[in-house]
Design an enzyme around this catalytic site. Structure first.
Site, short mmCIF file in Angstrom:
data_model
loop_
_atom_site.label_atom_id
_atom_site.label_comp_id
_atom_site.label_asym_id
_atom_site.label_seq_id
_atom_site.Cartn_x
_atom_site.Cartn_y
_atom_site.Cartn_z
N LYS A 41 3.04 5.31 3.97
CA LYS A 41 3.43 5.61 2.59
C LYS A 41 3.57 7.11 2.32
O LYS A 41 4.42 7.53 1.53
CB LYS A 41 2.43 4.98 1.61
CG LYS A 41 2.48 3.45 1.62
CD LYS A 41 1.53 2.85 0.61
CE LYS A 41 1.54 1.34 0.69
NZ LYS A 41 0.66 0.70 -0.31
N ASP A 92 2.74 0.09 -6.53
CA ASP A 92 1.39 -0.45 -6.36
C ASP A 92 0.59 -0.44 -7.66
O ASP A 92 -0.06 -1.42 -8.03
CB ASP A 92 0.62 0.34 -5.29
CG ASP A 92 1.10 0.02 -3.88
OD1 ASP A 92 1.55 -1.12 -3.66
OD2 ASP A 92 1.00 0.91 -3.02
N GLY A 117 -13.51 4.16 -3.82
CA GLY A 117 -12.59 4.71 -2.83
C GLY A 117 -11.81 5.87 -3.40
O GLY A 117 -11.66 6.01 -4.62
N GLY A 168 -8.85 7.12 -1.35
CA GLY A 168 -7.72 7.28 -0.45
C GLY A 168 -6.39 7.11 -1.17
O GLY A 168 -6.32 7.09 -2.40
N GLY A 169 -5.33 6.96 -0.37
CA GLY A 169 -4.00 6.84 -0.93
C GLY A 169 -3.82 5.64 -1.83
O GLY A 169 -3.09 5.70 -2.83
N THR A 228 -17.32 10.23 0.59
CA THR A 228 -17.14 11.68 0.54
C THR A 228 -16.90 12.06 -0.91
O THR A 228 -15.79 11.89 -1.44
CB THR A 228 -15.95 12.11 1.42
OG1 THR A 228 -16.13 11.60 2.75
CG2 THR A 228 -15.83 13.63 1.46
#
Length: 273
Positions: free
Chosen positions: A66, A103, A127, A129-130, A153
Site C-alpha cells: 500500500k 479502508d 496499533g 501501523g499503516g 512502541t
C-alpha cells in the site's frame, strides 16, 4: 473488450476480493473481469505497469504494497495523502495513475451497517501501523468524544496522534497509559493472525461496548475471543472488507453496489471453505 481489474498483493491466493467483485459485477450487470495477481516483493510497480499494458483499468492493493502504491501514483486523493497509503489504483484516460484509499470509509460504513454509534463515544484503537493510519481520518470525522491510540512502541502512537490532532480529540501512547473504559475498541494490529493478544486490561469495556477486529476468519479472532467474556459485543473485519471493496467498485464504475447480499455470500464462503 471486457474491462480488467485485479487485486495486487503477496501472498494473494487467500484473497476474497475476486469473489466480492464478481458478486458486485453480477448484481450491477457490469461486464468486467477481476483476478488476483501476486506481485513480486521487489517488483510491485512493474507488476502494475504490466497489468496496465495488458489492458488493466484499475487494481486493489493489499499487503505489503500500500505504501509503494502511494509512491507510484501521479495523482492522489485527499484521503490517500492523509493516510500515506493507497489501496485503490485507477488508470486515467490520459494514462496517468490515480490513487485512493477506501479502508477507512469501509470501516466507518461497516460500523454504521451494524448501528455502532461513534458520535460522542470514547474509542480505543490498538496499533499504529499503516492499517490504523488509514482509518483515523474517517473515524475522527464521525466526531467521537475521544480517540485513544495505543501501541507497543508508544512513540508510534504518539506520532499518529500528533499527525491527526487537527481533526479532533486524539491521544496516543503505550499500553501502560490506558485509563478508563471505552465504548468502541478497534484492533488494528495483525496480531490476531499469529494468535497473539495485545496486553490489554480486563476492565476495558464500558457497558454496551463493541469490540471490533479488522481481521476476520471462519472463527472469532483471538482478540474477539478475549473480548466476549469481558462483556463486549463482537464484530470482525469481514464487513469492512466488503464495504471498502464497494467504494473501490464505485470509483471504477460510478455505480454503488448493495453490500448486504455480498456480506452473506462471503460469510458462507468462510464457513464452508
Amino acid at each position: 473488450m471486457t474491462d480488467r481489474y485485479c487485486v495486487l498483493g503477496n501472498p494473494i491466493t487467500h484473497s476474497k476480493s475476486p469473489l466480492i467483485h464478481a458478486e458486485f459485477a453480477h448484481q450491477t450487470q457490469q461486464a468486467l473481469e477481476y483476478t488476483a495477481q501476486e506481485a513480486p516483493l521487489d517488483g510491485f510497480a512493474d507488476a502494475w505497469r504490466a497489468f496496465v499494458d495488458a489492458g488493466g483499468r484499475g487494481a486493489n492493493v493489499t499487503v505489503p504494497f500500500k505504501e509503494e502504491a502511494f509512491a507510484l501514483c501521479d495523482t492522489l486523493s485527499h484521503r490517500a495523502r492523509r493516510a500515506g497509503a493507497v489501496n485503490t489504483l485507477i488508470l486515467g484516460g490520459n494514462g496517468r495513475t490515480y490513487g485512493d484509499t477506501t479502508d477507512g470509509v469501509g470501516l466507518v460504513r461497516d460500523l454504521a451497517y451494524h448501528r455502532v454509534a461513534l458520535a460522542g463515544k470514547r474509542v480505543l484503537v490498538i496499533g499504529a501501523g499503516g492499517a490504523v493510519r488509514g482509518i483515523l481520518e474517517p473515524l475522527l470525522g464521525e466526531q467521537p468524544s475521544e480517540v485513544v491510540v495505543v501501541n507497543r512502541t508508544a512513540a508510534k502512537a504518539e506520532q499518529l496522534a500528533h499527525d491527526f490532532a487537527d481533526l479532533g480529540s486524539i491521544t496516543g501512547g503505550g499500553f501502560d497509559t490506558l485509563d478508563g473504559t471505552f465504548d468502541v475498541v478497534i484492533n488494528g494490529t495483525s496480531a490476531s493472525l499469529s494468535g497473539d493478544l495485545p496486553p490489554l486490561p480486563d476492565a476495558l469495556f464500558a457497558p454496551g461496548a463493541w469490540a471490533y477486529d479488522m481481521m476476520y476468519g471462519s472463527e472469532p479472532t483471538v482478540f474477539l475471543q478475549w473480548a466476549g467474556p469481558r462483556g463486549a459485543k463482537l464484530l470482525d473485519g469481514l464487513g469492512m472488507l466488503v464495504e471498502q471493496a464497494a467504494e473501490a467498485f464505485f470509483l471504477w464504475r460510478n455505480e454503488r453496489p448493495n453490500t448486504a447480499p455480498v456480506r452473506e455470500v462471503l460469510r458462507q464462503s468462510l464457513n464452508y471453505s
